[in-house]
Design a protein around this motif. Structure first.
Motif, PDB file in Angstrom:
ATOM      1  N   TYR A   1     -36.333  35.076  53.894  1.00  0.00           N
ATOM      2  CA  TYR A   1     -36.190  35.992  53.898  1.00  0.00           C
ATOM      3  C   TYR A   1     -34.576  36.672  53.934  1.00  0.00           C
ATOM      4  N   ILE A   2     -33.484  35.829  53.396  1.00  0.00           N
ATOM      5  CA  ILE A   2     -32.003  36.419  54.063  1.00  0.00           C
ATOM      6  C   ILE A   2     -32.231  37.326  51.869  1.00  0.00           C
ATOM      7  N   ASN A   3     -32.926  36.886  51.480  1.00  0.00           N
ATOM      8  CA  ASN A   3     -33.103  36.540  49.874  1.00  0.00           C
ATOM      9  C   ASN A   3     -33.733  38.426  49.923  1.00  0.00           C
ATOM     10  N   MET A   4     -34.286  38.323  50.742  1.00  0.00           N
ATOM     11  CA  MET A   4     -34.923  40.064  51.329  1.00  0.00           C
ATOM     12  C   MET A   4     -33.406  40.923  51.707  1.00  0.00           C
ATOM     13  N   MET A   5     -32.929  40.177  52.119  1.00  0.00           N
ATOM     14  CA  MET A   5     -32.083  42.208  52.805  1.00  0.00           C
ATOM     15  C   MET A   5     -30.847  41.718  51.999  1.00  0.00           C
TER      16      MET A   5
ATOM     17  N   VAL B   1     -26.391  38.322  62.392  1.00  0.00           N
ATOM     18  CA  VAL B   1     -27.470  38.628  63.293  1.00  0.00           C
ATOM     19  C   VAL B   1     -28.219  39.688  63.854  1.00  0.00           C
ATOM     20  N   ASP B   2     -26.935  40.458  63.850  1.00  0.00           N
ATOM     21  CA  ASP B   2     -27.562  41.958  64.592  1.00  0.00           C
ATOM     22  C   ASP B   2     -28.539  42.430  63.601  1.00  0.00           C
ATOM     23  N   LYS B   3     -28.436  42.350  61.999  1.00  0.00           N
ATOM     24  CA  LYS B   3     -28.557  42.849  60.982  1.00  0.00           C
ATOM     25  C   LYS B   3     -30.256  42.924  60.375  1.00  0.00           C
ATOM     26  N   LEU B   4     -30.382  41.353  61.183  1.00  0.00           N
ATOM     27  CA  LEU B   4     -31.870  40.624  61.144  1.00  0.00           C
ATOM     28  C   LEU B   4     -32.721  41.238  61.099  1.00  0.00           C
ATOM     29  N   SER B   5     -32.445  42.642  61.940  1.00  0.00           N
ATOM     30  CA  SER B   5     -33.957  43.261  62.518  1.00  0.00           C
ATOM     31  C   SER B   5     -34.640  44.200  61.830  1.00  0.00           C
ATOM     32  N   PHE B   6     -33.625  44.149  60.458  1.00  0.00           N
ATOM     33  CA  PHE B   6     -33.370  45.416  59.682  1.00  0.00           C
ATOM     34  C   PHE B   6     -34.807  45.362  58.465  1.00  0.00           C
ATOM     35  N   CYS B   7     -35.678  44.908  58.812  1.00  0.00           N
ATOM     36  CA  CYS B   7     -36.505  44.904  58.051  1.00  0.00           C
ATOM     37  C   CYS B   7     -38.331  45.232  58.805  1.00  0.00           C
ATOM     38  N   ASN B   8     -38.769  45.871  58.166  1.00  0.00           N
ATOM     39  CA  ASN B   8     -39.764  46.442  58.811  1.00  0.00           C
ATOM     40  C   ASN B   8     -41.141  46.090  57.985  1.00  0.00           C
ATOM     41  N   SER B   9     -41.102  44.894  57.649  1.00  0.00           N
ATOM     42  CA  SER B   9     -42.115  44.001  58.222  1.00  0.00           C
ATOM     43  C   SER B   9     -42.343  42.537  58.851  1.00  0.00           C
ATOM     44  N   ASN B  10     -43.917  43.628  59.452  1.00  0.00           N
ATOM     45  CA  ASN B  10     -44.001  42.306  60.602  1.00  0.00           C
ATOM     46  C   ASN B  10     -43.698  41.149  61.165  1.00  0.00           C
ATOM     47  N   VAL B  11     -44.931  41.129  59.889  1.00  0.00           N
ATOM     48  CA  VAL B  11     -45.086  39.423  59.092  1.00  0.00           C
ATOM     49  C   VAL B  11     -44.605  39.003  59.030  1.00  0.00           C
ATOM     50  N   SER B  12     -43.212  39.178  57.543  1.00  0.00           N
ATOM     51  CA  SER B  12     -42.011  38.847  57.031  1.00  0.00           C
ATOM     52  C   SER B  12     -41.275  38.847  58.473  1.00  0.00           C
ATOM     53  N   LYS B  13     -41.450  39.016  59.871  1.00  0.00           N
ATOM     54  CA  LYS B  13     -40.417  38.972  60.230  1.00  0.00           C
ATOM     55  C   LYS B  13     -40.954  37.337  60.994  1.00  0.00           C
TER      56      LYS B  13
ATOM     57  N   LEU C   1     -38.228  45.911  52.761  1.00  0.00           N
ATOM     58  CA  LEU C   1     -38.200  44.518  51.965  1.00  0.00           C
ATOM     59  C   LEU C   1     -39.392  45.391  51.199  1.00  0.00           C
ATOM     60  N   TYR C   2     -40.181  46.342  51.069  1.00  0.00           N
ATOM     61  CA  TYR C   2     -40.260  46.562  49.620  1.00  0.00           C
ATOM     62  C   TYR C   2     -39.615  47.517  48.354  1.00  0.00           C
ATOM     63  N   GLN C   3     -38.918  47.656  48.762  1.00  0.00           N
ATOM     64  CA  GLN C   3     -37.387  48.110  47.948  1.00  0.00           C
ATOM     65  C   GLN C   3     -36.247  47.709  47.775  1.00  0.00           C
ATOM     66  N   SER C   4     -37.272  45.797  47.914  1.00  0.00           N
ATOM     67  CA  SER C   4     -35.916  44.823  47.798  1.00  0.00           C
ATOM     68  C   SER C   4     -36.158  44.470  45.868  1.00  0.00           C
TER      69      SER C   4
END
Length: 480
Positions: A345-349, A358-370, A443-446
């Motif tokens: 997960y960190i690798n995607m971000m 910690v407060d930047k962990l939400s900056f991902c738009n995939s609910n499945v990944s979250k 994350l699709y831009q990762s």
């Protein structure tokens, strides 16, 4: 004899051949090819390593079991095969997470894979080592590769992290070799079987105790055992996520496997050694948990988590029994898969946020990944329906099976587990946006398209082991 040795060394030979292929490919790479063909070199080097590791895994599965060769300097047992398999799986996962790193350093893709494969070769050699000379050379092969893997990304933080890891391992080598030299002076042998035979048949004095503690300290530094634990904070903060996936799993598997063997023989004949191990394990877990509570940097929190989990396993190993060893191996397997999910997960971000709080962990738009990330966090916290819960229950149960004298230790370990829940929940809560106006990172831009599958697989494994753990537990018990 020759056929048996070839059977034992099949995975080693395959890894060596794969390294040679990477060296040859690197020799034919020119400066213009790096920019003209862009990612082709990365793909070729990845494919070669993936194929090589898959063949090495097959070699481990078909290799001879319960065999000792080369004057008993190498052994192959069920636990060695199982841990070697786990090491190779971790190496394979690291390759799937390395795209972000290699695209930032295209010219070094072959060097990266040579280092990674060399570390894997040293790891499986260390797991099968049955004398201190073979063990030392194998551990240094792994450590040498780690120095450069940590420093591989461009920029000052990675170079600083690599240098700090070099310094702490220089100290650990000194402790380890001093202890080994005392063992050699006492017995004129470096072979584990011969040392065990000598020490079990005679009274062991203060020199033996000091030597055993120094050997444990040298190995414990690689696990970030107190008081040599502070390096893990800085090294984790300055390392890239795929390298951390490698650093946080493979050395831990190797050192735990080596300690299981040493504590079942060579350094097991002194009550003072077990007392020191127990005390250092408790202090390490307490220090790491307290430090992580106040920390907000995700990598530093995971560094504390690594030290704390090593502390838990060390505490259980201090009672040493075959059942406790099985509990440690089971917990190690659970921890490895949960940890790899977190780093996926960190690798995607990471392409967007090098310093991930910690407060930047939400900056991902995939609910499945979250959700997958939360499952891995809850597993590390030891909450029900996850492998972490079963693993921690197994650790506690192994302590209670050792008698009432270990009841206080069981309660202390339970308290440490409870403290750790706080910062794992903090990581899990980090996926919740703090406000309506927050930046969303797709994350699709990762750059790394394999991070998501790795994350999903690790989350599924975490849940499956948590729901149906009995088959894996039985296999861990049968290892000893």
């Amino acid at each position: 004899m020759v056929n048996d040795l070839l059977s034992i060394f099949i995975p080693h030979i395959i890894l060596i051949l794969t390294i040679i292929i990477q060296v040859i490919l690197g020799m034919f790479r020119t400066h213009s090819m790096v920019f003209k063909y862009k990612d082709i070199n990365i793909r070729i080097s990845n494919i070669v390593s993936i194929v090589g590791i898959i063949f090495a895994i097959t070699g481990v599965l078909i290799s001879s079991g319960d065999y000792a060769g080369l004057n008993y300097s190498i052994v192959v047992t069920r636990d060695v095969k199982a841990l070697s398999l786990l090491v190779l799986i971790c190496g394979l996962t690291t390759i799937f997470l390395n795209t972000n790193l290699l695209r930032g350093n295209r010219s070094g893709c072959y060097k990266y894979h040579i280092l990674l494969l060399t570390g894997l070769l040293g790891s499986i050699c260390a797991l099968g080592a049955n004398d201190f000379l073979t063990l030392f050379i194998s551990l240094e092969t792994l450590t040498f590769a780690l120095y450069f893997l940590i420093a591989f990304p461009k920029g000052y933080p990675s170079k600083e992290a690599g240098f700090k890891y070099l310094i702490i391992n220089a100290v650990s080598i000194a402790f380890f070799l001093f202890g080994v030299s005392y063992m050699l002076g006492l017995t004129s042998s470096l072979n584990f079987s011969e040392l065990t035979h000598v020490f079990e048949s005679e009274h062991n004095g203060i020199i033996y105790t000091i030597a055993s503690i120094m050997i444990f300290a040298g190995l414990g530094m690689k696990l970030a055992i107190f008081p040599f634990a502070n390096w893990v904070i800085d090294v984790y903060a300055g390392s890239e996520s795929s390298v951390l996936n490698y650093l946080s799993t493979i050395p831990k598997i190797v050192v735990m496997g080596v300690l299981v063997r040493l504590l079942s023989g060579v350094i097991s004949y002194s009550a003072e050694v077990y007392a020191v191990i127990l005390l250092l394990g408790i202090i390490t877990a307490l220090w790491a948990n307290i430090y992580a509570i106040k920390e907000n940097n995700v990598k530093k929190i995971l560094g504390c988590s690594s030290a704390a989990n090593a502390g838990y396993m060390i505490v259980v190993m201090s009672i040493f029994s075959e059942f406790a060893a099985s509990a440690v191996i089971f917990y190690l397997i659970c921890y490895i898969f949960m940890n790899m999910g977190i780093f996926a997960y960190i690798n995607m971000m990471e392409p967007e946020y090098k310093l991930l709080s910690v407060d930047k962990l939400s900056f991902c738009n995939s609910n499945v990944s979250k959700v997958s990330f939360v499952i891995c966090c809850l597993g590390l916290a030891g909450l029900p329906a996850t492998s972490g819960f079963v693993g921690k229950i197994f650790l506690l149960y192994s302590l209670t099976q050792s008698g009432l004298v270990f009841l206080p230790v069981t309660l202390i370990l339970l308290l440490l587990f409870t403290i750790a829940i706080y910062y794992y929940i903090k990581l899990a809560r980090g996926i919740i946006p703090k406000s309506a106006e927050h930046k969303s990172y797709s994350l699709y831009q990762s750059l790394n398209t394999f991070s998501r599958p790795v994350l999903y697989i690790m989350a599924i494994i975490t849940v499956l082991i948590g729901i149906i753990p009995f088959n894996l537990i039985a296999r861990c018990i049968l290892l000893f």
